[in-house]
Scaffold this motif. Structure first.
Motif, PDB file in Angstrom:
ATOM      1  N   UNK A  32      -2.339 -22.862  -7.899  1.00 42.56           N
ATOM      2  CA  UNK A  32      -2.960 -21.853  -8.776  1.00 42.56           C
ATOM      3  C   UNK A  32      -1.898 -20.962  -9.415  1.00 42.56           C
ATOM      4  N   UNK A  33      -0.900 -20.579  -8.625  1.00 39.34           N
ATOM      5  CA  UNK A  33       0.169 -19.723  -9.148  1.00 39.34           C
ATOM      6  C   UNK A  33       0.949 -20.423 -10.255  1.00 39.34           C
ATOM      7  N   UNK A  34       1.087 -21.736 -10.138  1.00 35.48           N
ATOM      8  CA  UNK A  34       1.814 -22.508 -11.149  1.00 35.48           C
ATOM      9  C   UNK A  34       0.926 -22.872 -12.334  1.00 35.48           C
ATOM     10  N   UNK A  35      -0.381 -22.661 -12.182  1.00 32.49           N
ATOM     11  CA  UNK A  35      -1.307 -22.995 -13.262  1.00 32.49           C
ATOM     12  C   UNK A  35      -1.589 -24.482 -13.376  1.00 32.49           C
ATOM     13  N   UNK A  36      -1.394 -25.210 -12.298  1.00 25.13           N
ATOM     14  CA  UNK A  36      -1.611 -26.666 -12.286  1.00 25.13           C
ATOM     15  C   UNK A  36      -3.077 -26.956 -11.957  1.00 25.13           C
ATOM     16  N   UNK A  37      -3.916 -26.930 -13.003  1.00 32.00           N
ATOM     17  CA  UNK A  37      -5.358 -27.083 -12.802  1.00 32.00           C
ATOM     18  C   UNK A  37      -5.739 -28.457 -12.247  1.00 32.00           C
ATOM     19  N   UNK A  38      -5.010 -29.485 -12.638  1.00 32.06           N
ATOM     20  CA  UNK A  38      -5.301 -30.825 -12.125  1.00 32.06           C
ATOM     21  C   UNK A  38      -5.097 -30.873 -10.613  1.00 32.06           C
ATOM     22  N   UNK A  39      -3.987 -30.333 -10.161  1.00 33.76           N
ATOM     23  CA  UNK A  39      -3.705 -30.303  -8.726  1.00 33.76           C
ATOM     24  C   UNK A  39      -4.700 -29.412  -7.999  1.00 33.76           C
ATOM     25  N   UNK A  40      -5.074 -28.296  -8.599  1.00 37.27           N
ATOM     26  CA  UNK A  40      -6.065 -27.410  -7.995  1.00 37.27           C
ATOM     27  C   UNK A  40      -7.368 -28.172  -7.766  1.00 37.27           C
ATOM     28  N   UNK A  41      -7.823 -28.915  -8.769  1.00 36.21           N
ATOM     29  CA  UNK A  41      -9.066 -29.695  -8.613  1.00 36.21           C
ATOM     30  C   UNK A  41      -8.941 -30.729  -7.500  1.00 36.21           C
ATOM     31  N   UNK A  42      -7.804 -31.399  -7.435  1.00 38.76           N
ATOM     32  CA  UNK A  42      -7.590 -32.399  -6.386  1.00 38.76           C
ATOM     33  C   UNK A  42      -7.600 -31.761  -5.003  1.00 38.76           C
ATOM     34  N   UNK A  43      -6.935 -30.628  -4.870  1.00 39.67           N
ATOM     35  CA  UNK A  43      -6.869 -29.953  -3.578  1.00 39.67           C
ATOM     36  C   UNK A  43      -8.223 -29.372  -3.184  1.00 39.67           C
ATOM     37  N   UNK A  44      -8.982 -28.892  -4.151  1.00 40.51           N
ATOM     38  CA  UNK A  44     -10.324 -28.405  -3.851  1.00 40.51           C
ATOM     39  C   UNK A  44     -11.216 -29.550  -3.366  1.00 40.51           C
ATOM     40  N   UNK A  45     -11.067 -30.722  -3.987  1.00 43.64           N
ATOM     41  CA  UNK A  45     -11.834 -31.891  -3.538  1.00 43.64           C
ATOM     42  C   UNK A  45     -11.426 -32.268  -2.121  1.00 43.64           C
ATOM     43  N   UNK A  46     -10.149 -32.197  -1.826  1.00 47.45           N
ATOM     44  CA  UNK A  46      -9.665 -32.494  -0.474  1.00 47.45           C
ATOM     45  C   UNK A  46     -10.229 -31.480   0.533  1.00 47.45           C
ATOM     46  N   UNK A  47     -10.275 -30.225   0.119  1.00 49.18           N
ATOM     47  CA  UNK A  47     -10.820 -29.182   0.975  1.00 49.18           C
ATOM     48  C   UNK A  47     -12.297 -29.437   1.268  1.00 49.18           C
ATOM     49  N   UNK A  48     -13.047 -29.827   0.255  1.00 49.71           N
ATOM     50  CA  UNK A  48     -14.461 -30.142   0.445  1.00 49.71           C
ATOM     51  C   UNK A  48     -14.639 -31.328   1.393  1.00 49.71           C
ATOM     52  N   UNK A  49     -13.751 -32.300   1.284  1.00 50.62           N
ATOM     53  CA  UNK A  49     -13.814 -33.476   2.158  1.00 50.62           C
ATOM     54  C   UNK A  49     -13.574 -33.084   3.612  1.00 50.62           C
ATOM     55  N   UNK A  50     -12.657 -32.161   3.839  1.00 50.37           N
ATOM     56  CA  UNK A  50     -12.322 -31.746   5.195  1.00 50.37           C
ATOM     57  C   UNK A  50     -13.388 -30.840   5.815  1.00 50.37           C
ATOM     58  N   UNK A  51     -14.159 -30.183   4.972  1.00 45.04           N
ATOM     59  CA  UNK A  51     -15.169 -29.243   5.472  1.00 45.04           C
ATOM     60  C   UNK A  51     -16.363 -29.936   6.076  1.00 45.04           C
TER      61      UNK A  51
END
Length: 51
Positions: A32-51
């Motif tokens: 988020x700090x770097x403004x990498x929206x693609x990576x943010x979306x991927x990491x959010x999807x990973x977070x949802x998978x782990x939850x």
């Protein structure tokens, strides 16, 4: 204190999951700090998978 093998495995799994979540949260903050929206979306999807 004598824990059964199953209890130890459950505790280890919980600790591992907590560690994954902590590292994932840090990676999200950096993306988020770097403004990498693609990576943010991927990491959010990973977070949802782990939850």
């Amino acid at each position: 204190m004598n824990k059964s093998r199953q209890e130890i495995l459950k505790e280890t799994a919980a600790t591992h999951r907590a560690s994954l979540q902590k590292h994932l949260q840090h990676r999200l903050e950096v993306a988020r700090a770097k403004g990498d929206e693609n990576l943010v979306r991927q990491l959010e999807a990973e977070s949802n998978y782990l939850s």
